[in-house]
Write an enzyme that holds these catalytic residues in place. Sequence first.
Site, PDB file in Angstrom:
ATOM      1  N   GLU A 234       0.832  -1.207   0.000  1.00 31.98           N
ATOM      2  CA  GLU A 234       0.000   0.000   0.000  1.00 31.98           C
ATOM      3  C   GLU A 234       0.869   1.261   0.000  1.00 31.98           C
ATOM      4  OE1 GLU A 234      -0.160  -2.623   1.940  1.00 31.98           O
ATOM      5  OE2 GLU A 234      -2.177  -3.038   2.674  1.00 31.98           O
TER       6      GLU A 234
ATOM      7  N   CYS B  92      -2.444  -3.653   7.064  1.00 33.06           N
ATOM      8  CA  CYS B  92      -1.906  -3.545   8.421  1.00 33.06           C
ATOM      9  C   CYS B  92      -2.279  -2.180   9.019  1.00 33.06           C
ATOM     10  CB  CYS B  92      -0.380  -3.727   8.410  1.00 33.06           C
ATOM     11  SG  CYS B  92       0.549  -2.306   7.788  1.00 33.06           S
TER      12      CYS B  92
HETATM   13  N1  THU Z   1       2.392  -6.420   4.019  1.00 31.80           N
HETATM   14  C1  THU Z   1       1.934  -5.524   3.092  1.00 31.80           C
HETATM   15  O1  THU Z   1       2.551  -5.318   2.050  1.00 31.80           O
HETATM   16  N2  THU Z   1       0.774  -4.876   3.369  1.00 31.80           N
HETATM   17  C2  THU Z   1       0.022  -5.059   4.484  1.00 31.80           C
HETATM   18  O2  THU Z   1      -0.946  -4.351   4.695  1.00 31.80           O
HETATM   19  C3  THU Z   1       0.362  -6.151   5.410  1.00 31.80           C
HETATM   20  C4  THU Z   1       1.731  -6.694   5.283  1.00 31.80           C
HETATM   21  C5  THU Z   1       3.655  -7.113   3.749  1.00 31.80           C
HETATM   22  C6  THU Z   1       4.790  -6.691   4.640  1.00 31.80           C
HETATM   23  C7  THU Z   1       5.703  -7.898   4.588  1.00 31.80           C
HETATM   24  O3  THU Z   1       6.535  -7.772   3.433  1.00 31.80           O
HETATM   25  C8  THU Z   1       4.756  -9.062   4.382  1.00 31.80           C
HETATM   26  O4  THU Z   1       3.514  -8.507   3.956  1.00 31.80           O
HETATM   27  C9  THU Z   1       4.528  -9.897   5.609  1.00 31.80           C
HETATM   28  O5  THU Z   1       4.150  -9.128   6.687  1.00 31.80           O
END
Ligand code: THU
Length: 132
Positions: A52, A83
């Site tokens: 994001e 997240c």
């Molecule tokens: N991740 C994202 O790219 N976006 C989110 O909203 C949640 C987590 C990624 C971060 C990391 O590279 C992987 O997912 C595992 O946490």
Amino acid sequence: MSLMDAAREVRERAYAPYSKFKVGAALRSEDGQVFAGCNVENVAYPEGTCAEAGAIAAMVAAGERTIVEVVVVTDGATPGTPCGGCRQRIREFAGPATWVHSVSSTGVVVSTTVAELLPHSFGPEFLGTTKS
Ligand code: THU
């Protein structure tokens, strides 16, 4: 291109050698353009960035400031919703009623608004700041 196609396509290019969890995000800005981003991990783990964040950075770099819809595609059967940090990042440029669609790699969709993802949120208006 649809947001779904853009998110799926960019997810393929995610750099996630540590978590093995690839994420693709695509958003539409107010003028109709589509911006996409993927997670980019780093061996120094905290330096990794979320999908994001990449899509939002691309939107801002192109001169756009308003998100009208978001699609996030994650690995696995259960859709991974953004997240906490990314909820706040989206909230900066979106309204409370803006749709965020979280999609699993198997096609399960969970659609929520920004207000549902981040209730009682803190935003630019609290500082009286205009988004210039
Ligand atoms: N991740 C994202 O790219 N976006 C989110 O909203 C949640 C987590 C990624 C971060 C990391 O590279 C992987 O997912 C595992 O946490």
